[in-house]
Design a protein around this motif. Structure first.
Motif, PDB file in Angstrom:
ATOM      1  N   LEU A  65     -32.886  29.762 -43.939  1.00 28.21           N
ATOM      2  CA  LEU A  65     -33.649  30.585 -43.003  1.00 28.21           C
ATOM      3  C   LEU A  65     -34.299  29.698 -41.949  1.00 28.21           C
ATOM      4  CD1 LEU A  65     -35.241  33.256 -42.222  1.00 28.21           C
ATOM      5  CD2 LEU A  65     -36.944  32.536 -43.918  1.00 28.21           C
ATOM      6  N   HIS A 106     -29.888  32.935 -42.057  1.00 28.55           N
ATOM      7  CA  HIS A 106     -30.715  33.968 -41.418  1.00 28.55           C
ATOM      8  C   HIS A 106     -31.542  33.323 -40.317  1.00 28.55           C
ATOM      9  CE1 HIS A 106     -33.567  37.661 -42.163  1.00 28.55           C
ATOM     10  NE2 HIS A 106     -33.149  37.570 -40.908  1.00 28.55           N
ATOM     11  N   PHE A 121     -27.357  36.617 -40.536  1.00 26.72           N
ATOM     12  CA  PHE A 121     -28.228  37.695 -40.091  1.00 26.72           C
ATOM     13  C   PHE A 121     -29.146  37.179 -38.983  1.00 26.72           C
ATOM     14  CE2 PHE A 121     -27.080  38.429 -44.484  1.00 26.72           C
ATOM     15  CZ  PHE A 121     -26.665  39.756 -44.467  1.00 26.72           C
ATOM     16  N   LYS A 179     -33.887  41.934 -43.860  1.00 22.26           N
ATOM     17  CA  LYS A 179     -32.864  41.510 -42.900  1.00 22.26           C
ATOM     18  C   LYS A 179     -32.657  42.556 -41.794  1.00 22.26           C
ATOM     19  CE  LYS A 179     -30.364  38.379 -45.969  1.00 22.26           C
ATOM     20  NZ  LYS A 179     -31.332  38.402 -47.089  1.00 22.26           N
ATOM     21  N   ARG A 204     -26.642  38.552 -32.752  1.00 18.67           N
ATOM     22  CA  ARG A 204     -26.457  39.538 -33.819  1.00 18.67           C
ATOM     23  C   ARG A 204     -25.045  40.142 -33.733  1.00 18.67           C
ATOM     24  NH1 ARG A 204     -31.067  41.502 -33.077  1.00 18.67           N
ATOM     25  NH2 ARG A 204     -30.529  43.335 -31.838  1.00 18.67           N
ATOM     26  N   TYR A 263     -23.193  31.362 -44.054  1.00 16.33           N
ATOM     27  CA  TYR A 263     -24.343  32.234 -44.319  1.00 16.33           C
ATOM     28  C   TYR A 263     -25.602  31.628 -43.703  1.00 16.33           C
ATOM     29  CZ  TYR A 263     -25.906  28.883 -47.850  1.00 16.33           C
ATOM     30  OH  TYR A 263     -26.336  27.736 -48.482  1.00 16.33           O
ATOM     31  N   THR A 299     -32.588  38.407 -36.899  1.00 16.84           N
ATOM     32  CA  THR A 299     -33.690  39.366 -36.829  1.00 16.84           C
ATOM     33  C   THR A 299     -34.551  39.065 -35.614  1.00 16.84           C
ATOM     34  OG1 THR A 299     -33.767  39.668 -39.233  1.00 16.84           O
ATOM     35  CG2 THR A 299     -35.747  40.235 -37.995  1.00 16.84           C
TER      36      THR A 299
END
Length: 238
Positions: free
Chosen positions: A78, A126, A171, A210, A160, A124, A173
């Motif tokens: 993250l 975020h 992801f 998410k 996104r 992967y 945000t």
């Protein structure tokens, strides 16, 4: 143990998010321009905090510092871009505008791109962007701040969409705060000013779920709806 980096953790939302992540069993890399404030935060939990001093406007060194943090953390799940700047600038002092652009556009883009590419390679991750409700419309008192936040909103949306194209577990945000009781809350006529704890609680809830876009506090969603639909001839007089 989960790994996170917060860009801009010396005060306000970034600092409070760092503490929240630590409490949720993250190891956290914290960054900012003021080393003494990073050291104060690290002293609260020397085992889970890792620090690097950086100025996001110095893009080359900022990326080097982030790469060092990833190495020290042993990975990255993250990354939160919480750094930003902006000032009331009724006289259109170009140095104020330039600094805002250097941080909120150039520095932001460099870090966002590096992060997305890193996550794409590992399949992967975020990325969280702290933008602002201010990015929805222009404002004569702080032209570059609103404009650069609009840039961040659009850039986060683009990333996104890109995440969907690459078909990885990436992801993005976009957190859009209204007024929060930090040093960034400037100007007259402030309303619905949230305390940092309440704002960060809602921010972290959006991160955990998410969400693509989240307004902080939630009532600012209604303001956003009005701002988006308000005719120019009315907004121009405000």
């Amino acid at each position: 143990m989960k790994k996170a980096i917060i860009i801009g953790a010396t005060s306000g939302i970034g600092k409070a998010l760092a503490k929240t992540l630590i409490n949720d069993n993250y190891e956290v890399g914290i960054t900012g321009r003021r080393t003494e404030l990073l050291n104060e935060l690290k002293a609260e939990n020397t085992e889970k905090y890792y620090i690097q001093t950086l100025d996001v406007a110095d893009t080359e060194r900022a990326i080097e510092a982030i790469e060092k943090l990833v190495e020290e953390l042993g990975g990255l799940d993250l990354l939160i871009i919480s750094s930003g700047t902006g000032d009331i600038n009724k006289t259109l002092d170009f140095q104020i505008e330039k600094r805002t652009i250097d941080v909120n556009v150039t520095g932001f883009t460099s870090i966002a791109d590096w992060t997305f590419n890193f996550f794409e390679k590992q399949k992967y991750g975020h990325l969280v962007v702290i933008s602002s409700v201010a990015g929805l419309r222009g404002e004569w008192q702080a032209p570059s701040y609103n404009a650069t936040k609009a840039y961040q909103i659009n850039y986060a949306e683009a990333l996104r969409k890109k995440a969907k194209k690459v078909k990885s577990q990436i992801f993005v945000t976009d957190i859009r705060p209204g007024f929060v009781n930090t040093d960034m809350a400037k100007g007259e006529g402030l309303f619905w000013v949230a305390n940092v704890d309440k704002a960060v609680k809602q921010i972290y809830s959006a991160i955990r779920r998410k969400k693509g876009v989240a307004y902080i506090t939630k009532r600012w969603c209604f303001v956003a709806m009005i701002l988006k639909r308000l005719p120019n001839f009315i907004y121009d007089k405000m």
